[in-house]
Design a protein around this motif. Structure first.
Motif, PDB file in Angstrom:
ATOM      1  N   THR A 395      50.310  43.648  36.865  1.00  0.00           N
ATOM      2  CA  THR A 395      48.922  43.899  36.483  1.00  0.00           C
ATOM      3  C   THR A 395      48.613  45.349  36.843  1.00  0.00           C
ATOM      4  O   THR A 395      48.443  45.689  38.015  1.00  0.00           O
ATOM      5  CB  THR A 395      47.961  42.939  37.208  1.00  0.00           C
ATOM      6  OG1 THR A 395      48.302  41.593  36.867  1.00  0.00           O
ATOM      7  CG2 THR A 395      46.520  43.216  36.813  1.00  0.00           C
ATOM      8  N   GLU A 398      42.918  46.007  36.771  1.00  0.00           N
ATOM      9  CA  GLU A 398      42.131  44.781  36.900  1.00  0.00           C
ATOM     10  C   GLU A 398      40.751  45.145  37.420  1.00  0.00           C
ATOM     11  O   GLU A 398      40.627  45.897  38.394  1.00  0.00           O
ATOM     12  CB  GLU A 398      42.815  43.789  37.833  1.00  0.00           C
ATOM     13  CG  GLU A 398      42.150  42.425  37.874  1.00  0.00           C
ATOM     14  CD  GLU A 398      42.994  41.405  38.623  1.00  0.00           C
ATOM     15  OE1 GLU A 398      42.847  40.199  38.345  1.00  0.00           O
ATOM     16  OE2 GLU A 398      43.817  41.820  39.473  1.00  0.00           O
ATOM     17  N   ASP A 399      39.690  44.634  36.781  1.00  0.00           N
ATOM     18  CA  ASP A 399      38.340  45.022  37.172  1.00  0.00           C
ATOM     19  C   ASP A 399      37.396  43.834  37.043  1.00  0.00           C
ATOM     20  O   ASP A 399      37.233  43.266  35.959  1.00  0.00           O
ATOM     21  CB  ASP A 399      37.840  46.168  36.280  1.00  0.00           C
ATOM     22  CG  ASP A 399      36.670  46.913  36.904  1.00  0.00           C
ATOM     23  OD1 ASP A 399      36.113  46.415  37.899  1.00  0.00           O
ATOM     24  OD2 ASP A 399      36.316  47.982  36.379  1.00  0.00           O
ATOM     25  N   ASN A 400      36.775  43.439  38.160  1.00  0.00           N
ATOM     26  CA  ASN A 400      35.712  42.437  38.132  1.00  0.00           C
ATOM     27  C   ASN A 400      34.338  43.087  38.214  1.00  0.00           C
ATOM     28  O   ASN A 400      33.324  42.400  38.327  1.00  0.00           O
ATOM     29  CB  ASN A 400      35.878  41.425  39.264  1.00  0.00           C
ATOM     30  CG  ASN A 400      35.800  42.068  40.643  1.00  0.00           C
ATOM     31  OD1 ASN A 400      35.464  43.247  40.785  1.00  0.00           O
ATOM     32  ND2 ASN A 400      36.095  41.294  41.684  1.00  0.00           N
ATOM     33  N   ASP A 439      33.490  35.625  36.062  1.00  0.00           N
ATOM     34  CA  ASP A 439      34.526  35.256  37.030  1.00  0.00           C
ATOM     35  C   ASP A 439      33.992  34.868  38.397  1.00  0.00           C
ATOM     36  O   ASP A 439      34.768  34.585  39.307  1.00  0.00           O
ATOM     37  CB  ASP A 439      35.552  36.384  37.167  1.00  0.00           C
ATOM     38  CG  ASP A 439      34.923  37.701  37.611  1.00  0.00           C
ATOM     39  OD1 ASP A 439      33.760  37.697  38.071  1.00  0.00           O
ATOM     40  OD2 ASP A 439      35.597  38.741  37.482  1.00  0.00           O
ATOM     41  N   ARG A 478      43.335  41.793  28.562  1.00  0.00           N
ATOM     42  CA  ARG A 478      42.577  40.550  28.612  1.00  0.00           C
ATOM     43  C   ARG A 478      41.147  40.848  29.047  1.00  0.00           C
ATOM     44  O   ARG A 478      40.917  41.699  29.922  1.00  0.00           O
ATOM     45  CB  ARG A 478      43.246  39.590  29.597  1.00  0.00           C
ATOM     46  CG  ARG A 478      42.579  38.240  29.753  1.00  0.00           C
ATOM     47  CD  ARG A 478      43.391  37.370  30.697  1.00  0.00           C
ATOM     48  NE  ARG A 478      43.557  38.003  32.009  1.00  0.00           N
ATOM     49  CZ  ARG A 478      44.281  37.495  32.996  1.00  0.00           C
ATOM     50  NH1 ARG A 478      44.969  36.384  32.795  1.00  0.00           N
ATOM     51  NH2 ARG A 478      44.364  38.096  34.161  1.00  0.00           N
ATOM     52  N   TYR A 479      40.155  40.152  28.461  1.00  0.00           N
ATOM     53  CA  TYR A 479      38.751  40.389  28.819  1.00  0.00           C
ATOM     54  C   TYR A 479      37.920  39.143  28.519  1.00  0.00           C
ATOM     55  O   TYR A 479      38.298  38.302  27.686  1.00  0.00           O
ATOM     56  CB  TYR A 479      38.182  41.588  28.056  1.00  0.00           C
ATOM     57  CG  TYR A 479      38.221  41.460  26.554  1.00  0.00           C
ATOM     58  CD1 TYR A 479      37.135  40.976  25.833  1.00  0.00           C
ATOM     59  CD2 TYR A 479      39.383  41.791  25.836  1.00  0.00           C
ATOM     60  CE1 TYR A 479      37.191  40.839  24.449  1.00  0.00           C
ATOM     61  CE2 TYR A 479      39.442  41.660  24.458  1.00  0.00           C
ATOM     62  CZ  TYR A 479      38.338  41.180  23.767  1.00  0.00           C
ATOM     63  OH  TYR A 479      38.393  41.038  22.399  1.00  0.00           O
ATOM     64  N   HIS A 526      42.299  38.229  24.319  1.00  0.00           N
ATOM     65  CA  HIS A 526      43.332  39.200  24.693  1.00  0.00           C
ATOM     66  C   HIS A 526      43.938  39.813  23.429  1.00  0.00           C
ATOM     67  O   HIS A 526      43.819  39.262  22.329  1.00  0.00           O
ATOM     68  CB  HIS A 526      44.421  38.552  25.554  1.00  0.00           C
ATOM     69  CG  HIS A 526      45.296  37.586  24.807  1.00  0.00           C
ATOM     70  ND1 HIS A 526      45.123  36.219  24.860  1.00  0.00           N
ATOM     71  CD2 HIS A 526      46.351  37.791  23.975  1.00  0.00           C
ATOM     72  CE1 HIS A 526      46.034  35.627  24.115  1.00  0.00           C
ATOM     73  NE2 HIS A 526      46.785  36.556  23.560  1.00  0.00           N
ATOM     74  N   ALA A 560      35.803  40.641  33.783  1.00  0.00           N
ATOM     75  CA  ALA A 560      37.181  40.214  34.056  1.00  0.00           C
ATOM     76  C   ALA A 560      38.186  40.894  33.132  1.00  0.00           C
ATOM     77  O   ALA A 560      38.973  40.242  32.441  1.00  0.00           O
ATOM     78  CB  ALA A 560      37.292  38.697  33.946  1.00  0.00           C
ATOM     79  N   SER A 562      41.550  42.918  32.465  1.00  0.00           N
ATOM     80  CA  SER A 562      42.831  43.181  33.123  1.00  0.00           C
ATOM     81  C   SER A 562      43.847  43.631  32.079  1.00  0.00           C
ATOM     82  O   SER A 562      43.743  43.291  30.897  1.00  0.00           O
ATOM     83  CB  SER A 562      43.346  41.937  33.860  1.00  0.00           C
ATOM     84  OG  SER A 562      43.524  40.866  32.967  1.00  0.00           O
ATOM     85  N   ILE A 564      48.012  43.725  31.709  1.00  0.00           N
ATOM     86  CA  ILE A 564      49.218  43.175  32.321  1.00  0.00           C
ATOM     87  C   ILE A 564      50.427  43.569  31.477  1.00  0.00           C
ATOM     88  O   ILE A 564      50.481  43.269  30.277  1.00  0.00           O
ATOM     89  CB  ILE A 564      49.126  41.641  32.416  1.00  0.00           C
ATOM     90  CG1 ILE A 564      47.851  41.227  33.165  1.00  0.00           C
ATOM     91  CG2 ILE A 564      50.363  41.073  33.101  1.00  0.00           C
ATOM     92  CD1 ILE A 564      47.562  39.747  33.082  1.00  0.00           C
TER      93      ILE A 564
END
Length: 695
Positions: A395, A398-400, A439, A478-479, A526, A560, A562, A564
């Motif tokens: 990954t 990645e961001d929340n 999330d 991915r979101y 995604h 959310a 990310s 990967i």
């Protein structure tokens, strides 16, 4: 005989007396002339405080044109038609000290539509409508379409999930409830007797009328001279009521202690009843609900064997054990396989062997004990879940959104409101905006994070990621997305777009487009970078939301995110392949699982010619074969060598059909004899009457 004639004469005399005492259509009696003995409601003064109908101007114009139509031919000429007698009406409710008649009228009409179409009596939540509508309807008044919009876009939820509190300040929590019933739309009904009667043949309708200060429940008459202020449900008609004037049979929302157990009877045309009538159009119900305690995978092993735990429970139906099915499509059409039963209504769905670097879409289904098939997603296969067949590596981003990792916002010159903002959602979800993040971290990006009228207006707003280095590997982005545009003067007429760039935003390639029709709720998506651009060290992602047309309410959220990386490098595997048959030929849908007991697994499902193929690392495997109609078979000590194919053909034994034992046959014969004797006795006792004869 003389006794009968005497009774008939008394009844006839009383009928003539009542008819002469009641004014005819040409001499309708004004309510100002009624006496105290005519059932004036002593609680009416208090109830009038909570009359809450607000008819939008565009609705008035729409019905003004509609009401110009001539009455249609009457499709049912019966004097009496009453959905109460046909099991098409749900119990009367009480709106309490809240001007929510519009809510109860719409919900009551829709509950009847569900009941008539499915034979399922549902108690749907008026609080959902009161708390979650996006049209501004409240305890101070509203309009039925705000309820109908929720039933179309969100689906109605059970009363038990959002109990009615007669309070429009209660937060909207519909996302925590399973939707159980859906509408496709509603039909405007012209204000004439024939049109309303014809609409009632399909089901009860919501309608409106004027409550005057001396209104009572039984045959109240008043000219249509006031402003409409109350919404109710018409459930039938009786042409013989009210001295022959004829009356609508109406379900109110003032509880069962009012009127005739919550109903009243109003002469045709009295108090403007029949104006702004609408009939909800039933779509479907959710019979079952599906849950995934371990979540759904973003990646699946190309060699097969990725498992999804699926739990099925009842919603509007009861699940039938052993009926769970897994449906997947990796590009060559839908394949349907039985899920492995863990315990009643708990299953494991196993992904088969797949090509690496491809998307696979999938959904689940199960049956009720009545044989109704339900799916998740509910509109599958039009909608489905998706996963990516590859081996995830790292990954890299990645961001929340709990902290600022370098996102930027750019707006078009014409934008007047709704720019992207990072924060804890503040709008409450009452205008199509997300009530919370996706999330659970608390933060996300939303369009103008403020309560009230804060949606996107007049242009574009862009949310742009920091630069992501993908020079060494391809990656999946991915979101989680929230996007609605279904309210306002021009609903369902805008788009949400996702772009990717590999030159730091110099050029942008469109990846995904959402809309124009939208539904509230967070959804996960995604895309694979290399499907659109060559991965470089200057990759960026951009989310675009806009309001370019006539004043729709546009709300969006992103959470959310990310990135990967993955690989599809050739592996030094071997192959287990073969054909599965029975005495009649090839078997389709056999689940073949190879397991070496050390963590190496592979899975495939036999196709139409009974063949399968599994790529696995070199080792010694147990290979199991399972199918609902055959005995499970396991072949042990299957040796796999690098670069070679090991053939394992299997002939499976069909499960025998259960045949009753001798004792069971005896019990069956005895039961049939008793049933026959009982039937003969009933026939002899009651006789047989042919149609047109009397006994």
């Amino acid at each position: 005989m003389r006794r009968f004639v005497l009774i008939f004469g008394i009844v006839l005399f009383m009928g003539l007396f009542l008819v002469s005492a009641q004014p005819l259509n040409a001499e309708k009696q004004d309510s100002s002339k009624m006496t105290d003995q005519q059932l004036v409601d002593p609680s009416l003064k208090e109830r009038i405080k909570y009359l809450g109908l607000i008819i939008p101007e565009d609705v008035k114009k729409r019905f003004e044109e509609l009401d110009k139509q001539p009455p249609p031919m009457l499709l049912n000429t019966e004097d009496v038609f009453d959905w109460r007698e046909m099991g098409g009406v749900t119990p009367v409710k009480d709106q309490g000290q809240c001007g929510s008649c519009w809510d109860f009228a719409a919900t009551g009409a829709f509950e009847s539509a569900v009941l008539i179409n499915t034979d399922i009596e549902m108690d749907l939540s008026e609080q959902q409508v009161l708390s979650c509508n996006t049209g501004g309807s409240s305890c101070n008044g509203g309009w039925m379409e705000d309820a109908y919009d929720i039933f179309m876009n969100n689906g109605a939820v059970y009363e038990s999930c959002m109990p009615y509190e007669a309070d429009d300040d209660v937060p909207c929590t519909q996302e925590e409830c399973d939707p159980v019933a859906w509408m496709t739309g509603y039909v405007d009904v012209p204000n004439n007797i024939n049109s309303i009667k014809n609409a009632l043949l399909v089901g009860p309708v919501s309608t409106t009328f004027m409550v005057y200060n001396d209104f009572y429940w039984n045959c109240y008459w008043h000219e249509d001279t006031g402003d409409i202020n109350h919404a109710v449900v018409i459930v039938g008609w009786d042409d013989n009521m009210c001295g022959g004037l004829g009356a609508w049979i109406v379900k109110n929302s003032w509880g069962t202690n009012w009127g005739d157990e919550g109903y009243f009877y109003m002469p045709y045309g009295s108090c403007g009843i029949g104006r702004y009538t609408q009939r909800p159009v039933f779509d479907q119900v959710n019979y079952l609900t599906f849950s995934y305690p371990n979540g759904l995978p973003d990646f699946v092993n190309p060699n097969g064997g990725t498992s999804v735990r699926v739990e099925v429970s009842g919603l509007a139906g009861v699940p039938e054990p052993g009926t769970g099915m897994f449906h997947y499509n990796s590009g060559s059409g839908w394949q349907d396989i039985s899920m492995q039963v863990v315990s009643p209504n708990i299953y494991d769905a196993l992904f088969p062997n797949l090509d690496c670097g491809i998307d696979v879409i999938y959904y689940f289904s199960a049956e009720t004990n009545q044989g109704v098939i339900d799916t998740d997603p509910i509109d599958a296969p039009l909608s489905s879940f998706s996963a990516f067949s590859a081996n995830p590596l790292t990954t890299v981003f990645e961001d929340n959104f709990n902290t600022n990792l370098g996102w930027t916002v750019e707006n078009s010159p014409g934008l007047t409101d709704g720019a992207w903002e990072r924060g804890i959602p503040a709008g409450g979800g009452d205008r199509g905006d997300p009530p919370s993040d996706y999330d659970g971290s608390g933060y996300c990006y939303v369009t103008d994070n403020a309560d009230g009228n804060s949606d996107v207006d007049g242009g574009y707003t862009y949310l742009i990621s920091p630069t992501i280095d993908l020079r060494d590997n391809d990656a999946m982005v991915r979101y989680a997305l929230w996007y609605t545009n279904y309210a306002g003067n021009d609903p369902n007429n805008d788009l949400f777009k996702v772009y990717v760039s590999n030159d730091n935003g110099g050029t942008w390639i469109n990846v995904d487009t959402f809309g124009p029709e939208t539904f509230p709720g967070w959804t996960q998506h995604h895309f694979v970078v290399s499907n659109y651009v060559v991965p470089t060290d200057q990759v960026k992602v951009r989310f675009e939301v806009s309001d370019l047309n006539d004043g729709s309410i546009v709300e969006a959220g992103i959470d959310a995110v990310s990135v990967i990386t993955y690989e599809c490098e050739p592996t030094s595997n071997g192959t287990i392949a073969g054909t599965v048959t029975d005495i009649n030929g090839p078997i389709t849908g056999v689940v073949v699982l190879a397991d070496d007991g050390s963590g190496n697994t592979g899975l495939d499902i036999t196709v139409e010619n009974g063949t399968y193929s599994i790529d696995v690392p070199p080792s010694t495997y147990d290979v199991s074969f399972s199918h609902n109609n055959y005995r499970d078979t396991t072949i042990t000590n299957v040796v796999v060598t690098e670069g070679e194919t090991t053939i394992v053909d299997v002939v499976m034994e069909e499960l025998p059909v259960d045949i009753p034992t001798l004792n069971e046959w005896g019990m069956i014969i005895m039961a049939l004899l008793l049933l026959t004797i009982g039937t003969i006795a009933i026939i002899r006792r009651g006789g047989i009457v042919e149609i047109g004869e009397s006994k």
